[in-house]
Design a protein around this motif. Structure first.
Motif, PDB file in Angstrom:
ATOM      1  N   ALA A  50      -5.183   9.717  -7.405  1.00 20.69           N
ATOM      2  CA  ALA A  50      -4.331   8.653  -7.933  1.00 20.69           C
ATOM      3  C   ALA A  50      -3.110   8.527  -7.028  1.00 20.69           C
ATOM      4  N   TRP A  51      -2.713   7.294  -6.753  1.00 19.91           N
ATOM      5  CA  TRP A  51      -1.637   6.987  -5.809  1.00 19.91           C
ATOM      6  C   TRP A  51      -0.659   5.997  -6.433  1.00 19.91           C
ATOM      7  N   THR A  67      -0.403   0.778  -7.449  1.00 19.52           N
ATOM      8  CA  THR A  67      -1.176   2.008  -7.617  1.00 19.52           C
ATOM      9  C   THR A  67      -2.587   1.807  -7.080  1.00 19.52           C
ATOM     10  N   GLU A  68      -3.197   2.885  -6.708  1.00 19.43           N
ATOM     11  CA  GLU A  68      -4.602   2.912  -6.301  1.00 19.43           C
ATOM     12  C   GLU A  68      -5.213   4.151  -6.943  1.00 19.43           C
ATOM     13  N   ARG A  69      -6.483   4.052  -7.284  1.00 24.52           N
ATOM     14  CA  ARG A  69      -7.245   5.224  -7.680  1.00 24.52           C
ATOM     15  C   ARG A  69      -8.606   5.105  -7.028  1.00 24.52           C
ATOM     16  N   SER A  70      -9.125   6.254  -6.595  1.00 26.38           N
ATOM     17  CA  SER A  70     -10.365   6.248  -5.834  1.00 26.38           C
ATOM     18  C   SER A  70     -11.183   7.476  -6.174  1.00 26.38           C
ATOM     19  N   ARG A 177       0.383  10.203  -2.984  1.00 32.07           N
ATOM     20  CA  ARG A 177      -0.599  10.751  -3.919  1.00 32.07           C
ATOM     21  C   ARG A 177       0.166  11.375  -5.083  1.00 32.07           C
ATOM     22  N   SER A 181      -7.743  12.531  -9.624  1.00 28.19           N
ATOM     23  CA  SER A 181      -8.240  11.603 -10.636  1.00 28.19           C
ATOM     24  C   SER A 181      -9.693  11.929 -10.921  1.00 28.19           C
ATOM     25  N   TRP A 183     -11.495   9.785 -12.367  1.00 24.62           N
ATOM     26  CA  TRP A 183     -12.101   8.461 -12.373  1.00 24.62           C
ATOM     27  C   TRP A 183     -12.934   8.297 -11.118  1.00 24.62           C
TER      28      TRP A 183
END
Length: 192
Positions: A50-51, A67-70, A177, A181, A183
């Motif tokens: 998560a970012w 935000t970004e999540r990967s 970061r 995550s 996810w």
């Protein structure tokens, strides 16, 4: 990728040593294809987690929280990325979703992106320090995104390129970061 990615406003052929294509005899062997795809996704593991940080674009005035999540899905053969921007009151300002895949036969990455009602497939170049990708932006123009990820810092810049004019920056995000995550793996429906 990466951002992960913001298409159309925001920001994901392989560079360097590309993951090996399965042998010709194994071209129709699902196990060999899946193994090659899993290996290819490892080159983007730096995006996992998560970012959060700041982003700016020429179309949405003023900076905003982004935000970004990967993470991976399908036993590590696909990478999913969601980008989300927030206004000063915490409302969602922008939301994008990307699926990064690898085709062992072509030895190429593709990002399938959804944002602002648009959808597209874009070649993604993976580099040791990040990735880049481009999308059309009108007749004779494109937006080229370049992401650099170093440790816990993710920087992505989008530049509009049209004809012989110098590139014009239209987007920049600088994220940190904030943690791991689970996810998209968490929450799968179980067998019972």
């Amino acid at each position: 990728m990466t951002t992960l990615m913001l298409a159309l406003l925001l920001a994901g052929a392989p560079a360097g040593p590309a993951p090996a294509a399965p042998p010709a005899a194994a071209a129709w062997d699902p196990a060999a294809r899946l193994a090659a795809q899993r290996e290819a996704m490892k080159a983007l593991a730096f995006m996992d987690g998560a970012w959060r940080g700041k982003a700016e674009t020429d179309r949405l005035p003023g900076g905003f929280t982004h935000t970004e999540r990967s993470g991976t899905l399908l036993d590590g053969t696909l990478r999913l990325v969601e980008g989300r921007s927030y206004d000063e009151k915490g409302g969602t300002r922008f939301n994008a979703f990307g699926v990064i895949s690898y085709d062992p036969a072509r030895r190429a990455y593709t990002m399938h992106s959804h944002a602002m009602g648009y959808v597209g497939d874009f070649p993604l170049e993976v580099r040791p320090d990040g990735y880049s990708w481009s999308q059309p932006a009108g007749p004779g123009a494109s937006i080229h995104y370049t992401a650099t990820v170093a440790g816990d810092a993710w920087r992505e810049v989008g530049e509009r390129v049209a004809g012989t004019a110098p590139p014009q920056k239209v987007f920049e995000m600088n994220l940190r970061r904030v943690g791991p995550s689970s996810w998209p793996q968490e929450g799968a429906v179980g067998p019972r």
